[in-house]
Structures are given as structure tokens and as C-alpha cells.
Design a protein around this motif. Structure first.
Motif, mmCIF file in Angstrom:
data_model
loop_
_atom_site.group_PDB
_atom_site.id
_atom_site.type_symbol
_atom_site.label_atom_id
_atom_site.label_comp_id
_atom_site.label_asym_id
_atom_site.label_seq_id
_atom_site.Cartn_x
_atom_site.Cartn_y
_atom_site.Cartn_z
ATOM 1 N N ILE A 14 0.858 -1.181 0.000
ATOM 2 C CA ILE A 14 0.000 0.000 0.000
ATOM 3 C C ILE A 14 0.896 1.233 0.000
ATOM 4 O O ILE A 14 1.808 1.350 0.816
ATOM 5 N N LYS A 15 0.644 2.136 -0.929
ATOM 6 C CA LYS A 15 1.483 3.326 -1.058
ATOM 7 C C LYS A 15 1.037 4.410 -0.063
ATOM 8 O O LYS A 15 -0.133 4.428 0.359
ATOM 9 N N PRO A 16 1.934 5.339 0.274
ATOM 10 C CA PRO A 16 1.565 6.441 1.186
ATOM 11 C C PRO A 16 0.720 7.487 0.470
ATOM 12 O O PRO A 16 1.188 8.573 0.116
ATOM 13 N N MET A 17 -0.532 7.150 0.252
ATOM 14 C CA MET A 17 -1.445 8.026 -0.487
ATOM 15 C C MET A 17 -2.181 9.016 0.414
ATOM 16 O O MET A 17 -2.890 9.891 -0.093
ATOM 17 N N ASN A 18 -2.046 8.874 1.720
ATOM 18 C CA ASN A 18 -2.730 9.782 2.646
ATOM 19 C C ASN A 18 -1.776 10.794 3.262
ATOM 20 O O ASN A 18 -1.983 11.277 4.375
ATOM 21 N N GLY A 19 -0.709 11.138 2.521
ATOM 22 C CA GLY A 19 0.144 12.239 2.937
ATOM 23 C C GLY A 19 -0.553 13.570 2.690
ATOM 24 O O GLY A 19 -1.509 13.655 1.898
ATOM 25 N N VAL A 20 -0.074 14.625 3.339
ATOM 26 C CA VAL A 20 -0.717 15.939 3.238
ATOM 27 C C VAL A 20 0.332 17.040 3.190
ATOM 28 O O VAL A 20 1.495 16.838 3.520
ATOM 29 N N ASN A 21 -0.109 18.208 2.775
ATOM 30 C CA ASN A 21 0.660 19.425 2.973
ATOM 31 C C ASN A 21 0.258 20.004 4.324
ATOM 32 O O ASN A 21 -0.933 20.236 4.575
ATOM 33 N N ASN A 22 1.240 20.194 5.184
ATOM 34 C CA ASN A 22 1.098 20.859 6.480
ATOM 35 C C ASN A 22 0.497 19.982 7.579
ATOM 36 O O ASN A 22 -0.367 19.141 7.332
ATOM 37 N N GLY A 23 1.037 20.222 8.767
ATOM 38 C CA GLY A 23 0.772 19.354 9.895
ATOM 39 C C GLY A 23 -0.282 19.850 10.850
ATOM 40 O O GLY A 23 -1.050 20.770 10.544
ATOM 41 N N PRO A 24 -0.320 19.266 12.037
ATOM 42 C CA PRO A 24 -1.350 19.599 13.014
ATOM 43 C C PRO A 24 -1.097 20.941 13.678
ATOM 44 O O PRO A 24 0.020 21.463 13.675
ATOM 45 N N PHE A 25 -2.160 21.469 14.231
ATOM 46 C CA PHE A 25 -2.050 22.655 15.080
ATOM 47 C C PHE A 25 -2.045 22.187 16.525
ATOM 48 O O PHE A 25 -2.902 21.416 16.947
ATOM 49 N N ASP A 56 0.149 30.261 7.794
ATOM 50 C CA ASP A 56 -0.704 29.947 8.941
ATOM 51 C C ASP A 56 -0.110 30.521 10.220
ATOM 52 O O ASP A 56 0.980 30.140 10.655
ATOM 53 N N TYR A 57 -0.861 31.415 10.839
ATOM 54 C CA TYR A 57 -0.437 32.033 12.100
ATOM 55 C C TYR A 57 -0.173 30.982 13.173
ATOM 56 O O TYR A 57 0.740 31.126 13.992
ATOM 57 N N ASN A 58 -0.963 29.918 13.165
ATOM 58 C CA ASN A 58 -0.827 28.897 14.194
ATOM 59 C C ASN A 58 0.514 28.166 14.144
ATOM 60 O O ASN A 58 0.953 27.593 15.132
ATOM 61 N N TYR A 59 1.148 28.145 12.980
ATOM 62 C CA TYR A 59 2.451 27.503 12.852
ATOM 63 C C TYR A 59 3.606 28.467 13.131
ATOM 64 O O TYR A 59 4.744 28.031 13.295
ATOM 65 N N ARG A 311 -3.676 22.524 6.331
ATOM 66 C CA ARG A 311 -3.408 23.749 7.098
ATOM 67 C C ARG A 311 -4.696 24.240 7.736
ATOM 68 O O ARG A 311 -5.746 24.301 7.090
ATOM 69 N N THR A 312 -4.623 24.596 8.992
ATOM 70 C CA THR A 312 -5.843 24.864 9.750
ATOM 71 C C THR A 312 -6.625 26.087 9.272
ATOM 72 O O THR A 312 -7.818 26.196 9.551
ATOM 73 N N ASN A 313 -5.965 27.011 8.568
ATOM 74 C CA ASN A 313 -6.701 28.195 8.099
ATOM 75 C C ASN A 313 -6.921 28.180 6.596
ATOM 76 O O ASN A 313 -7.279 29.197 6.009
ATOM 77 N N CYS A 314 -6.741 27.023 5.959
ATOM 78 C CA CYS A 314 -6.819 26.962 4.504
ATOM 79 C C CYS A 314 -8.224 26.562 4.057
ATOM 80 O O CYS A 314 -8.746 25.528 4.494
ATOM 81 N N PRO A 315 -8.856 27.319 3.156
ATOM 82 C CA PRO A 315 -10.202 26.953 2.689
ATOM 83 C C PRO A 315 -10.212 25.670 1.860
ATOM 84 O O PRO A 315 -11.284 25.115 1.612
ATOM 85 N N MET A 316 -9.037 25.173 1.437
ATOM 86 C CA MET A 316 -8.954 23.915 0.703
ATOM 87 C C MET A 316 -8.673 22.742 1.637
ATOM 88 O O MET A 316 -8.344 21.647 1.176
ATOM 89 N N ASN A 317 -8.811 22.956 2.913
ATOM 90 C CA ASN A 317 -8.637 21.891 3.907
ATOM 91 C C ASN A 317 -9.958 21.145 4.042
ATOM 92 O O ASN A 317 -10.903 21.632 4.665
#
Length: 432
Positions: A14-25, A56-59, A311-317
Motif C-alpha cells: 500500500i502506497k503512502p497516499m494519505n500524505g498531506v501538505n502541512n501538519g497539526p495545530f 498559517d499564524y498557528n504555525y 493547514r488549519t486556516n486553509c479553505p482547501m482543507n
């Protein structure tokens, strides 16, 4: 029409298909302690790309990740640790590592949509910029300047240098030169890390062919290749994956990883269609699209996916609510894929049902199959098809639709390895 699942036939990983841009807050501030770190960890996110983190201000906002933020005065001495500001970048990466994710580090700058640009100009001195990047890596991986030993493997040189002027104000040749200088310098200093890029925004052969030719002819470091695609059509993602792989192979880059490290549902990025895009991303259709892309790419020549954006403030999240970080529909798809990733072995899964995408993992007596019914047809109707299995073990059916977040809805006992599945448009089913 049918779906076939052979849990006894392993066909790879199984490939790492659930990777993301930007981490947790996450913050330890007692008056502002909202966080999505536990949910991030539960989703088993394998890699987090650090692009646009400084939005992101939170980062840490403008003081985070970008080379121009970590090394704010380009006239300073790159060998002097006092020239660097690692504080907020360190905190951001520490929190991401706490969530169990590995870092995919973008060296460069965030996108700038503004009328004036600040960080997307070609570095005045590419050799010096490469030395700065070297010391950023030394801080992250070797403890330099009161640093860390994160063991970061992937380092990407810039983002979308083919997108003028939002990401690169120079010529293509200036980027080619920056890649040449930086890749050689970093590989010489750190032979065990992976160097790559250029995170192109689409398949532009006129831009790519000279770049690939330079890498081949000069034998430059090129461990992975990154590209982007935003679309509402799964077939387009598949087509692009094949085109990028074919071009890599044409130049002899057979062992170079092909990584789609920005992708999401998109109709358009302007006007009313942008509003529809953002609403869809955050709903069940966006989740069905995500599941369909992940399942489809598991069977195609692409090695990793990094969704844009968590990203916690991204509308594409499409994973977390901007307001309280609660989980949205797509989060449950990423968490289910994380469970498949933990099982590790991909088992043979074939499907000839239009609009249905599926992938399976199995190890020992445990198996998980993700099935997505994704369509752009507003008049689409439910589909009923047969699942043919290699065993008669009981399955639990988990449903993601407008009312369910991959919650169990029924138990099925296959008869002679078969049972019937009915799915509504833009829903996801997981079988365990």
C-alpha cells in the motif's frame, strides 16, 4: 459488472497516499489549547510537506519554514548560527513529528498571490543559497545550532518555478541553474538524503524537457520528481500520472520516484466556480473524490500523494474545520487509508464498474477494502454490483455519506464468496 478482491494474492505494498501538505495545530498555551494533533496521529499520516506553512499564524506565520524566514538577511554569514531564526520552524516540525508523521521539507518560499512579491525572486547568489540550505538541513538532522535529529529524508528544491510570477519571478534557466547548484551541493554534503523537485504546477513539456535534459547530461542528483494537479476528474489525475512517468522514463529516470505532492478537487480557481470548489472540498463529494484518487493512484505509476491542504486556516482543507478543528468528511477517508497503510500489503483488487474505484490491503486474517463511487454527473443514480471474494469471511460495511462518517451500517456474510453492494453517487464504503 463486478468488483473482485483476492485477499490471498499479494501484489505489492500500500502506497503512502494519505500524505498531506502541512501538519497539526498544537499549542501548550492554557488559554488557547485547541488542537487536532490526536486526530492527525489517528489518521496515520505518513508524510507532511512543509509548503505554504508560513501562511498559517498557528504555525508561526511569516517566521516559519521558508528559507527567507529562517535566514532573513541574505547578506548575513551563512556559516554563523546567529544568522538563522529556527525557533518557530522547530516548534512546528516538533508538533508534526509528535503526530507520528515524517517531514517532506520544501526548500524555497510560499506562493505569493499578491501584486507585490517578496520571496519568489531567484536568489541573488545560488551558491550562497545552497550553503544556507545546507545549514538548515544540518540544524534539522545533525543538531547544528542547538538543533535536532529529525532524520528528514526528502528535501524539495522550490515550489512551482514554472508558475510565473506567483512562485518564481525568474526565467526557467535561472531555476535550472539554482537546481543544479543546490542539488550538487546538498548531495555532496548529505549523500543519504533524497533531493528532488521541482513541484511543477502541471505537465509543461516545453519547461520540463530542458530541465530533465540538464539533469541527465550533467548527472545531477534527482531522487524524486514532484508535480501538481487540481481537477474534478479522476481520469485526468491518472492521465497526468502516466504522462509524467513516461517522460521520466524517456530520459532514463526509471528509478526516480514520481510524487504528486499537491492535489485536490477543483472546478476552477475563480468566480462562482471557486466558491463551488471550496464547498465541495469540505463535503461528502470532496471526500469521495479524495478516496477515488487514492484508490486509482494505488494502481498507477505514482509513488506518493500529498493532499493540499491540512493547514488549519486553509479553505482547501477538507480534513478539519477552520473554526474548531473538528473532523470533516475527507478526514475519515484519510484515516481509513492510514489503516490500510498500517496493514502494508496490497492484495489483488479489480473493478470494471463505471465510476467505482477500489483498493485493498490484507495481512493474516485481516483485510480492508476502500470503495469510492465518485461522479460529476448530477443525474447519476445508485449502482448495484457484485463483490467477488476469495473467502467467505464475515465483512463489516462502513459507510461515508451525508449522514455517516465511515460508521458501521451492516454485517455481510458472503455466499460462495459473493455478495451484492449498492452505492449512491459520491459515497465511500470500507469493508473490513
Amino acid at each position: 459488472m463486478k468488483l473482485g478482491i483476492n485477499t490471498s494474492q499479494s501484489v505489492g505494498r500500500i502506497k503512502p497516499m494519505n500524505g498531506v501538505n502541512n501538519g497539526p495545530f498544537y499549542t501548550s498555551n492554557k488559554t488557547m489549547n485547541a488542537t487536532n494533533l490526536p486526530e492527525f496521529r489517528q489518521a496515520n499520516i505518513p508524510y507532511v510537506r512543509t509548503h505554504d506553512s508560513s501562511m498559517d499564524y498557528n504555525y508561526g506565520g511569516e517566521h516559519t519554514v521558508d528559507v527567507s524566514a529562517v535566514f532573513p538577511d541574505f547578506g548575513a554569514d551563512p556559516y554563523d548560527e546567529a544568522s538563522y531564526d529556527f525557533t518557530l520552524t522547530d516548534g512546528y516540525i516538533e508538533n508534526t513529528v509528535k503526530a507520528g508523521s515524517r517531514i517532506f521539507y520544501r526548500l524555497g518560499n510560499k506562493i505569493e498571490h499578491w501584486s507585490k512579491h517578496y520571496g519568489v525572486m531567484p536568489p541573488a547568489d545560488p551558491e550562497k543559497w545552497a550553503v544556507v540550505c545546507e545549514h538548515i538541513i544540518r540544524h534539522l538532522n545533525e543538531g547544528w545550532a542547538d538543533g535536532h535529529r529529525f532524520g528528514i529524508e526528502y528535501f524539495e528544491i522550490w515550489n512551482e518555478p514554472d508558475l510565473y510570477p506567483k512562485c518564481w519571478l525568474g526565467t526557467p534557466e535561472e531555476y535550472y541553474r539554482l537546481y543544479e547548484v543546490t542539488s550538487k551541493h546538498l548531495k555532496d554534503r548529505f549523500p543519504d538524503i533524497k533531493i528532488g523537485g521541482p513541484a511543477v504546477c502541471d505537465f509543461n513539456e516545453a519547461w520540463l524537457r530542458p530541465f530533465f535534459g540538464m539533469i541527465r547530461d550533467k548527472k545531477l542528483p534527482f531522487d524524486f520528481y514532484t508535480w501538481h494537479r487540481y481537477t474534478s476528474d479522476v481520469a485526468t489525475v491518472v492521465s497526468r500520472a502516466k504522462k509524467h512517468r513516461e517522460l521520466l522514463d524517456e530520459f532514463g529516470f526509471y528509478n526516480v520516484e514520481s510524487i504528486l505532492d499537491e492535489w485536490n478537487y477543483a472546478i476552477s480557481f475563480s468566480g462562482e466556480e471557486l466558491v463551488r470548489t471550496l464547498k465541495t472540498i469540505r463535503g461528502v463529494k470532496g471526500a469521495a473524490f479524495a478516496a477515488a484518487v487514492m484508490c486509482a493512484c494505488q494502481h498507477e505509476p505514482v509513488d506518493m500523494l500529498l493532499y493540499y491542504d491540512a493547514r488549519t486556516n486553509c479553505p482547501m482543507n477538507g480534513l478539519f474545520s477552520i473554526y474548531d478543528y473538528s473532523t470533516l468528511k475527507s478526514y475519515h477517508v484519510f484515516r481509513a487509508w492510514g489503516e490500510m497503510l498500517a496493514l502494508g500489503n496490497e492484495c489483488a483488487t479489480v473493478c470494471d464498474v463505471p465510476g467505482i474505484y477500489a483498493a485493498s490491503a490484507a495481512v493474516g486474517g485481516e483485510s480492508i477494502t476502500m470503495i469510492a463511487y465518485y461522479t460529476n454527473d448530477d443525474d447519476a443514480v445508485k449502482q448495484t454490483f457484485t463483490a467477488e471474494l476469495s473467502d467467505d469471511r464475515m465483512r463489516t460495511v462502513f459507510l461515508l455519506d451525508g449522514d455517516h462518517d465511515l460508521t458501521p451500517v451492516e454485517r455481510i456474510a458472503p455466499f460462495e464468496g459473493r455478495f451484492s453492494i449498492t452505492m449512491m453517487p459520491n459515497t465511500v464504503v470500507v469493508l473490513k
